[in-house]
Design an enzyme around this catalytic site. Structure first.
Site, PDB file in Angstrom:
ATOM      1  CG  ASP A 133      -0.866   0.690   8.547  1.00  0.00           C
ATOM      2  OD1 ASP A 133      -1.569   1.607   9.018  1.00  0.00           O
ATOM      3  OD2 ASP A 133       0.280   0.884   8.110  1.00  0.00           O
ATOM      4  N   PRO A 172       9.313  -4.827   0.435  1.00  0.00           N
ATOM      5  CG  PRO A 172       9.922  -2.629  -0.032  1.00  0.00           C
ATOM      6  CD  PRO A 172       9.116  -3.763  -0.576  1.00  0.00           C
ATOM      7  CG  MET A 173      10.676  -7.148   5.670  1.00  0.00           C
ATOM      8  SD  MET A 173      11.573  -8.394   6.627  1.00  0.00           S
ATOM      9  CE  MET A 173      11.127  -7.886   8.307  1.00  0.00           C
ATOM     10  CE  LYS A 214       0.897   1.270   4.466  1.00  0.00           C
ATOM     11  NZ  LYS A 214       1.554   2.529   4.896  1.00  0.00           N
TER      12      LYS A 214
END
Length: 307
Positions: free
Chosen positions: A160, A118-119, A31
């Site tokens: 989230d 990606p973290m 997102k």
């Protein structure tokens, strides 16, 4: 970039039940926060915000396999060696569902995570994985829980998570859990991934962070757009982010998403976005993805709706 008007949207209606195969692969989309205004702070320390969420067609993939055993087992197969399985939000989601149904012996499940998002980039990978697990296991275990119930579990695991559970692009308020479905233009985004991992807690605790942005109503916010109150702090602390924003801003309005580190800019067509991405410095990471108002997870599960 010329774009059609945005506005309030009808909520996604998830099917009450689905007949999923015992082994199924489902997406967990990334997102973007298209704006992030911090408008206050609660006494418990949580920040009050206004933001716009939109999904991307750039996804992790989760494969769920019912093993045939009934011992309460949840096995997670992942290359994320730095996170213990029981601490992963995917497994926590499954455990929460099990605790909601203590009178049932639920089938064991093996979950394989193929990580692409990606973290620590502010694009919601962990929250999205968690939401996909909640929704998939609700169907696979035939729990018949409502989306409201799943979203309530989700917010206990991460602020989230509910937006991914509900499946709509959304205007969010409160601490991010008060969601209004919206529709937005769906441009192609260039997303750059600066080589740094940013602590959300560190940014939100920074004394220089703006906490009194003007409260906006939905319609003018969708029409006028907004900014990210966290971006100036992050850019001052992380030169990698500052450099990425400055470079991408040559081509289009550029912002950071969430508390970073990823930055993005929208373009009207895929070809233009790819052309811009190809010009980035060779040592930088990034990708092109289209904004989506309906979660790719909902679109995939719709294939299983019985006619």
């Amino acid at each position: 970039m010329n774009t059609p008007a945005a506005g309030i949207a009808p909520a996604v209606v998830w099917p009450e039940s689905l007949s999923l195969p015992s082994s199924v692969t489902l997406p967990a989309p990334a997102k973007l926060n298209l704006m992030l205004h911090i408008v206050g702070q609660r006494e418990d320390g949580y920040h009050l915000l206004q933001t716009q969420f939109q999904f991307l067609d750039f996804c992790d993939q989760l494969t769920f396999e019912l093993t045939g055993e009934h011992s309460g087992g949840i096995e997670l197969i992942s290359e994320m060696k730095d996170v213990a399985a029981e601490e992963n939000l995917i497994v926590k989601a499954g455990r929460q569902l099990q605790r909601c149904h203590p009178d049932r012996i639920l089938p064991d499940v093996r979950i394989t995570l193929e990580k692409r998002i990606p973290m620590g980039g502010g694009v919601g990978g962990g929250s999205s994985d968690c939401a996909t697990a909640l929704i998939a296991l609700n169907y696979l275990w035939q729990l018949n829980m409502t989306v409201d119930q799943l979203a309530e579990i989700g917010v206990s695991l991460g602020a989230d998570v509910p937006v991914f559970v509900r499946g709509n692009a959304a205007w969010a308020e409160g601490i991010g859990e008060q969601l209004t479905p919206i529709y937005l233009p769906e441009p192609y985004f260039v997303v750059l991934i600066p080589d740094c991992h940013i602590s959300t807690a560190k940014i939100f605790s920074n004394k220089e962070l703006t906490r009194d942005s003007r409260i906006m109503k939905i319609a003018p916010a969708l029409e006028q757009g907004g900014h990210n109150d966290c971006e100036p702090i992050v850019r001052s602390l992380y030169p990698e982010v500052d450099e990425a924003v400055s470079w991408l801003a040559q081509f289009s309005k550029t912002q950071m998403t969430g508390t970073g580190a990823c930055v993005f800019a929208g373009f009207k067509d895929k070809e233009t976005a790819i052309k811009i991405l190809c010009q980035k410095p060779e040592n930088w990471q990034g990708f092109v993805a289209q904004g989506k108002n309906i979660s790719p997870l909902f679109s995939k599960l719709s294939e299983f709706i019985e006619s």
